[in-house]
Design a protein around this motif. Structure first.
Motif, mmCIF file in Angstrom:
data_model
loop_
_atom_site.group_PDB
_atom_site.id
_atom_site.type_symbol
_atom_site.label_atom_id
_atom_site.label_comp_id
_atom_site.label_asym_id
_atom_site.label_seq_id
_atom_site.Cartn_x
_atom_site.Cartn_y
_atom_site.Cartn_z
ATOM 1 N N PRO A 50 0.820 -1.216 0.000
ATOM 2 C CA PRO A 50 0.000 0.000 0.000
ATOM 3 C C PRO A 50 0.852 1.263 0.000
ATOM 4 C CG PRO A 50 -0.018 -1.042 2.159
ATOM 5 C CD PRO A 50 0.770 -1.943 1.261
ATOM 6 N N LEU A 51 0.244 2.369 -0.403
ATOM 7 C CA LEU A 51 0.951 3.649 -0.358
ATOM 8 C C LEU A 51 1.106 4.076 1.098
ATOM 9 C CD1 LEU A 51 -0.890 5.672 -3.177
ATOM 10 C CD2 LEU A 51 1.166 4.270 -3.367
ATOM 11 N N GLU A 55 2.061 9.525 0.827
ATOM 12 C CA GLU A 55 1.766 9.368 -0.607
ATOM 13 C C GLU A 55 0.267 9.520 -0.877
ATOM 14 O OE1 GLU A 55 5.158 6.312 -2.341
ATOM 15 O OE2 GLU A 55 3.724 5.528 -0.894
ATOM 16 N N ARG A 66 -5.493 2.428 -4.091
ATOM 17 C CA ARG A 66 -5.107 1.063 -4.432
ATOM 18 C C ARG A 66 -4.627 0.967 -5.882
ATOM 19 N NH1 ARG A 66 -4.787 -4.443 -3.483
ATOM 20 N NH2 ARG A 66 -5.020 -5.357 -5.531
ATOM 21 N N ALA A 69 -1.232 2.471 -6.086
ATOM 22 C CA ALA A 69 -0.245 1.569 -5.456
ATOM 23 C C ALA A 69 0.111 0.439 -6.416
ATOM 24 C CB ALA A 69 -0.805 0.995 -4.150
ATOM 25 N N ARG A 72 2.228 1.714 -9.410
ATOM 26 C CA ARG A 72 3.624 1.987 -9.021
ATOM 27 C C ARG A 72 4.380 0.684 -8.750
ATOM 28 N NH1 ARG A 72 2.890 7.317 -5.105
ATOM 29 N NH2 ARG A 72 1.918 8.582 -6.726
ATOM 30 N N GLN A 158 9.074 -6.176 -0.121
ATOM 31 C CA GLN A 158 8.497 -5.219 -1.073
ATOM 32 C C GLN A 158 8.977 -5.502 -2.503
ATOM 33 O OE1 GLN A 158 9.707 -1.092 -1.265
ATOM 34 N NE2 GLN A 158 7.590 -0.452 -1.520
ATOM 35 N N ASP A 162 6.643 -6.488 -5.589
ATOM 36 C CA ASP A 162 6.658 -5.708 -6.835
ATOM 37 C C ASP A 162 6.868 -6.618 -8.055
ATOM 38 O OD1 ASP A 162 6.370 -3.417 -5.314
ATOM 39 O OD2 ASP A 162 8.470 -2.802 -5.476
#
Ligand code: HEC
Ligand code: HEC
Length: 321
Positions: A50-51, A55, A66, A69, A72, A158, A162
């Motif tokens: 999540p941001l 952000e 969402r 997020a 990105r 993270q 990603d």
């Protein structure tokens, strides 16, 4: 004459028996190695991450948090794959399947389809399965994989999140890829420990992973994190040498320590050029498999290249053998 023939015949027979015995032993041992269960921890993390509050505060509408997020995370994941984690080298440019090794003696290890299409290996993957496969080299069933996952063990939650967000965003491909099969030489090398499985190389399958990577700055700490993908070939002390489990036609990995016989005589610009263009200060091009790696490192940001260089400046100098 007859006796000499007999002796040669007997010796040949013994040699064949030994080879047969070695092969039988290697077959049994590798089957055991590849079908045993390796216990790993069970982790969970969000996909996408999540941001942060800060952000979200910058967004025109908090409802888009969402979606932003995810967008990105996909962009970060794309950069990680294209510059560092080289998944596409073995799983194909579209993640629909590719080749790691295809050699009658060593074996056939094809990168399976990891898209959302028919024949995919990841349809039923949950977050813990992604962790197990990528950071531990252990499939969802608990069995060791031949994928060199040791290169990915330093990935933070993270970064893995990603990469998964990015992999999940690509169009589905229909392709069913056959399982790994080892050839006679592959079996013998694996049984003798000349080829190591990632699950046996990774020191812990229960130690917690870092949640975030070090800040993206030209620090030694970030450089050390990035160079986790170089040490599988260049060795943990960066002194280089023959690549463990590598293709026999590959040259040894070069010594990257700051010794004068290694990178001590290189400037930062020389180093940046080698990672961006694949050329050395004397103008020669780097050979495979480094040439393949350069197709990824050329996408690294200036900060990333500088961070790796700064890290390499701090490792003990080892003379080239
Ligand atoms: C050097 C080649 C290579 C690279 C690089 C590589 N893989 Fe793999 N991968 C394989 C092979 C070969 C298999 C087949 C199964 C095995 O290892 O036994 C595999 C298996 C997998 C599987 C399925 C495991 C299963 O059977 O359930 C997933 C998911 C996966 N890889 C994801 C990735 C991702 C994501 C990356 C990048 C972070 C990556 N791989 C990088 C070679 C590679
Ligand atoms: C798959 C194995 C592999 C990986 C991964 C790898 N390298 Fe290499 N690298 C090699 C080999 C092999 C050579 C020697 C090639 C040659 O002789 O031309 C080499 C050469 C180099 C050279 C040229 C050095 C010289 O003296 O000519 C540099 C610089 C380099 N690698 C940096 C890196 C960095 C930084 C990473 C991680 C981002 C990395 N390599 C990842 C295998 C690898």
């Amino acid at each position: 004459m007859k006796t000499a023939l007999k002796v040669v015949g007997a010796l040949l027979g013994i040699a064949l028996l030994c080879a047969g015995g070695l092969y039988a032993w290697a077959s049994i041992r590798t089957t055991r190695m590849l079908t045993r269960i390796v216990d790993t921890h069970q982790v969970d993390f969000p996909i996408p991450f999540p941001l942060t509050e800060a952000e979200i505060a910058e967004l025109a509408s908090p409802d888009s948090a969402r979606a932003v997020a995810l967008a990105r995370a996909i962009e970060r994941g794309r950069h990680l794959v294209d510059s560092r984690y080289v998944c596409t080298e073995c799983h194909g440019a579209n993640f629909g399947g590719g080749v790691m090794i295809d050699d009658p003696a060593i074996g056939t290890a094809l990168g399976p389809n990891i898209t959302g299409g028919f024949g995919s290996r990841v349809w039923e993957y949950d977050t813990a399965d992604w962790d197990r496969t990528i950071r531990h080299g252990v499939g969802p069933s608990g069995r060791p994989l031949v994928m060199p996952a040791e290169d990915f063990q330093l990935m933070s939650d993270q970064e893995l999140s990603d990469v998964v967000a990015y992999v999940k965003s690509v169009p589905p491909v229909e392709n069913e890829v056959p399982a790994v099969t080892l050839g006679p030489l592959g079996k013998v090398l694996l049984a003798l420990g000349e080829i190591l499985l990632a699950a046996d190389v990774i020191p812990s399958h229960t130690a917690p992973h870092s949640v975030f990577p070090p800040a993206s700055e030209a620090t030694v700490e970030f450089g050390r994190h990035l160079s986790g993908v170089c040490t599988g070939c260049h060795r943990p002390d960066f002194s280089g040498g023959p690549i463990p489990g590598g293709d026999p036609s590959w040259p040894p990995a070069k010594n990257l320590t700051p010794h004068e016989s290694a990178l001590g005589s290189w400037s930062f610009d020389d180093f940046a050029r080698s990672l961006r263009e694949g050329t050395r200060p004397d103008g020669t091009g780097v050979l495979e498999p480094m040439a393949a790696i350069v197709r990824y490192t050329r996408n690294m940001s200036d900060t990333e290249v500088q961070a790796i260089w700064n890290c390499l400046q701090t490792v003990p100098a080892v003379p080239v053998e």
